[in-house]
Design a protein around this motif. Structure first.
Motif, mmCIF file in Angstrom:
data_model
loop_
_atom_site.group_PDB
_atom_site.id
_atom_site.type_symbol
_atom_site.label_atom_id
_atom_site.label_comp_id
_atom_site.label_asym_id
_atom_site.label_seq_id
_atom_site.Cartn_x
_atom_site.Cartn_y
_atom_site.Cartn_z
ATOM 1 N N LEU A 205 0.823 -1.202 0.000
ATOM 2 C CA LEU A 205 0.000 0.000 0.000
ATOM 3 C C LEU A 205 0.862 1.260 0.000
ATOM 4 O O LEU A 205 0.518 2.266 -0.637
ATOM 5 C CB LEU A 205 -0.939 0.000 1.209
ATOM 6 C CG LEU A 205 -2.035 -1.074 1.211
ATOM 7 C CD1 LEU A 205 -2.861 -0.993 2.484
ATOM 8 C CD2 LEU A 205 -2.929 -0.934 -0.017
ATOM 9 N N ALA A 206 1.997 1.211 0.706
ATOM 10 C CA ALA A 206 2.898 2.362 0.722
ATOM 11 C C ALA A 206 3.445 2.642 -0.676
ATOM 12 O O ALA A 206 3.588 3.814 -1.073
ATOM 13 C CB ALA A 206 4.047 2.108 1.702
ATOM 14 N N SER A 207 3.757 1.589 -1.425
ATOM 15 C CA SER A 207 4.252 1.795 -2.791
ATOM 16 C C SER A 207 3.181 2.430 -3.672
ATOM 17 O O SER A 207 3.490 3.277 -4.519
ATOM 18 C CB SER A 207 4.723 0.462 -3.380
ATOM 19 O OG SER A 207 3.632 -0.434 -3.568
ATOM 20 N N ILE A 208 1.910 2.059 -3.447
ATOM 21 C CA ILE A 208 0.823 2.667 -4.221
ATOM 22 C C ILE A 208 0.687 4.143 -3.877
ATOM 23 O O ILE A 208 0.512 5.004 -4.764
ATOM 24 C CB ILE A 208 -0.495 1.921 -3.963
ATOM 25 C CG1 ILE A 208 -0.422 0.491 -4.499
ATOM 26 C CG2 ILE A 208 -1.668 2.664 -4.604
ATOM 27 C CD1 ILE A 208 -1.663 -0.328 -4.235
ATOM 28 N N VAL A 209 0.790 4.471 -2.590
ATOM 29 C CA VAL A 209 0.684 5.868 -2.160
ATOM 30 C C VAL A 209 1.810 6.703 -2.756
ATOM 31 O O VAL A 209 1.593 7.811 -3.275
ATOM 32 C CB VAL A 209 0.701 5.958 -0.621
ATOM 33 C CG1 VAL A 209 0.815 7.414 -0.165
ATOM 34 C CG2 VAL A 209 -0.559 5.330 -0.038
ATOM 35 N N VAL A 210 3.034 6.187 -2.701
ATOM 36 C CA VAL A 210 4.171 6.924 -3.265
ATOM 37 C C VAL A 210 3.996 7.137 -4.760
ATOM 38 O O VAL A 210 4.302 8.205 -5.302
ATOM 39 C CB VAL A 210 5.490 6.180 -2.975
ATOM 40 C CG1 VAL A 210 6.655 6.819 -3.734
ATOM 41 C CG2 VAL A 210 5.791 6.178 -1.484
ATOM 42 N N ALA A 211 3.479 6.134 -5.456
ATOM 43 C CA ALA A 211 3.349 6.222 -6.905
ATOM 44 C C ALA A 211 2.265 7.204 -7.347
ATOM 45 O O ALA A 211 2.443 7.911 -8.341
ATOM 46 C CB ALA A 211 3.063 4.838 -7.484
ATOM 47 N N PHE A 212 1.165 7.287 -6.613
ATOM 48 C CA PHE A 212 0.007 8.013 -7.123
ATOM 49 C C PHE A 212 -0.436 9.199 -6.281
ATOM 50 O O PHE A 212 -1.428 9.838 -6.628
ATOM 51 C CB PHE A 212 -1.182 7.048 -7.290
ATOM 52 C CG PHE A 212 -0.949 5.989 -8.323
ATOM 53 C CD1 PHE A 212 -0.965 6.297 -9.669
ATOM 54 C CD2 PHE A 212 -0.686 4.683 -7.943
ATOM 55 C CE1 PHE A 212 -0.752 5.323 -10.623
ATOM 56 C CE2 PHE A 212 -0.462 3.695 -8.892
ATOM 57 C CZ PHE A 212 -0.497 4.019 -10.246
ATOM 58 N N ARG A 213 0.273 9.514 -5.225
ATOM 59 C CA ARG A 213 -0.161 10.666 -4.438
ATOM 60 C C ARG A 213 -0.012 11.957 -5.260
ATOM 61 O O ARG A 213 0.888 12.066 -6.097
ATOM 62 C CB ARG A 213 0.637 10.772 -3.140
ATOM 63 C CG ARG A 213 2.033 11.322 -3.296
ATOM 64 C CD ARG A 213 2.658 11.619 -1.943
ATOM 65 N NE ARG A 213 4.002 12.177 -2.069
ATOM 66 C CZ ARG A 213 4.249 13.462 -2.294
ATOM 67 N NH1 ARG A 213 3.242 14.304 -2.457
ATOM 68 N NH2 ARG A 213 5.485 13.912 -2.388
ATOM 69 N N PRO A 214 -0.906 12.943 -5.040
ATOM 70 C CA PRO A 214 -0.792 14.211 -5.778
ATOM 71 C C PRO A 214 0.516 14.910 -5.433
ATOM 72 O O PRO A 214 0.931 14.958 -4.284
ATOM 73 C CB PRO A 214 -2.010 15.013 -5.293
ATOM 74 C CG PRO A 214 -2.963 13.986 -4.756
ATOM 75 C CD PRO A 214 -2.114 12.899 -4.180
ATOM 76 N N ARG A 215 1.187 15.450 -6.440
ATOM 77 C CA ARG A 215 2.450 16.144 -6.239
ATOM 78 C C ARG A 215 2.700 17.098 -7.394
ATOM 79 O O ARG A 215 2.072 17.017 -8.439
ATOM 80 C CB ARG A 215 3.616 15.146 -6.154
ATOM 81 C CG ARG A 215 3.778 14.298 -7.404
ATOM 82 C CD ARG A 215 5.122 13.616 -7.477
ATOM 83 N NE ARG A 215 5.456 12.867 -6.299
ATOM 84 C CZ ARG A 215 5.037 11.632 -6.016
ATOM 85 N NH1 ARG A 215 4.236 11.032 -6.871
ATOM 86 N NH2 ARG A 215 5.408 11.014 -4.931
ATOM 87 N N THR A 216 3.626 18.025 -7.186
ATOM 88 C CA THR A 216 4.111 18.878 -8.257
ATOM 89 C C THR A 216 5.302 18.188 -8.897
ATOM 90 O O THR A 216 6.326 17.967 -8.249
ATOM 91 C CB THR A 216 4.529 20.264 -7.727
ATOM 92 O OG1 THR A 216 3.396 20.902 -7.135
ATOM 93 C CG2 THR A 216 5.055 21.128 -8.860
ATOM 94 N N TRP A 217 5.172 17.822 -10.170
ATOM 95 C CA TRP A 217 6.229 17.090 -10.854
ATOM 96 C C TRP A 217 7.331 18.041 -11.293
ATOM 97 O O TRP A 217 7.068 19.107 -11.856
ATOM 98 C CB TRP A 217 5.670 16.355 -12.067
ATOM 99 C CG TRP A 217 4.677 15.292 -11.721
ATOM 100 C CD1 TRP A 217 3.326 15.407 -11.714
ATOM 101 C CD2 TRP A 217 4.965 13.956 -11.308
ATOM 102 N NE1 TRP A 217 2.743 14.223 -11.334
ATOM 103 C CE2 TRP A 217 3.728 13.314 -11.080
ATOM 104 C CE3 TRP A 217 6.146 13.237 -11.117
ATOM 105 C CZ2 TRP A 217 3.638 11.984 -10.666
ATOM 106 C CZ3 TRP A 217 6.058 11.914 -10.714
ATOM 107 C CH2 TRP A 217 4.824 11.307 -10.492
#
Length: 233
Positions: A205-217
């Motif tokens: 679940l942590a890997s999913i959060v890191v991959a898809f959390r909103p962020r400024t690219w």
């Protein structure tokens, strides 16, 4: 001209790209060689990324093949594979940050030199691109944080690999277990199976959060937006 006196909004500076394809213009040759060198560097770092991915896939395939070859083989070797996969992800994220240094320069030149040179009707994408490129040559810097690099590689490759290995582990401790029903079959030594399962699920679940959390690219990836455009019109 003094670097402090440089005016990117000046008429000469704004139209510099318009003559890049004229044979008598000397700087065009220098820019072409510079661009070729940056593309070469970017390609070499891209190859390093691909080699890391190839090793990760090879190691995972070997571990899963051995784990399912005999029901008596311990299931925790699949978890060792997950840890190894995480190590490959860290290595590849580090290499991605290096790759992005060269890719960002290539995109800066493409957007502000070649695109404008091919069609001077369109203004340059960034009026300060020369100053930014010069500063980066004076003092090269990484352009993306490590966590964003991890998110990039998770989205492209590693989240799929994590999903496959995690699903294989779950099948291994349920359908092929010989030490009792799940979650007892997930036990590792004195660590209860419930705890082992909780750690595996939390990591996934942590890997999913890191991959898809909103962020400024911060990465200058030209293929981030999957927009189909028929440019032949």
């Amino acid at each position: 001209m003094n670097r402090d006196e440089f005016d990117p909004s000046g008429e000469r500076e704004r139209s510099l790209g318009a003559g890049l394809f004229e044979q008598e213009m000397g700087p065009s040759s220098s820019m072409a060689h510079l661009y070729r060198g940056e593309v070469h560097r970017m390609t070499r770092w891209r190859e390093r990324l691909d080699r890391t991915t190839n090793w990760a896939v090879t190691v995972m395939a070997a571990i899963l093949t051995w784990s399912f070859s005999d029901p008596s083989n311990p299931h925790y070797l699949v978890l060792v594979g997950l840890v190894t996969l995480g190590a490959f992800l860290g290595i590849e994220a580090h290499r991605y940050r290096g790759f992005d240094v060269w890719r960002s320069r290539v995109r800066l030149i493409q957007q502000n030199v070649w695109a404008h040179g091919l069609d001077p009707r369109e203004d340059v994408d960034d009026g300060a691109w020369r100053r930014k490129l010069s500063a980066d040559y004076y003092r090269p810097t990484l352009k993306v944080p490590f966590e964003e690099a991890v998110a990039h590689r998770l989205r492209r490759v590693y989240l799929a690999l994590f999903s496959i290995v995690t699903a294989a582990w779950f099948i291994r401790v349920t359908s092929f277990a010989q030490s009792g029903p799940w979650p007892e079959s997930a036990r590792i030594g004195i660590v209860p199976g419930v705890v082992v399962t909780a750690v595996v699920v939390a990591a996934y679940l942590a890997s999913i959060v890191v991959a898809f959390r909103p962020r400024t690219w911060h990465s200058r990836s030209e293929l981030r937006e999957c927009q189909v455009d028929d440019w032949r019109e």
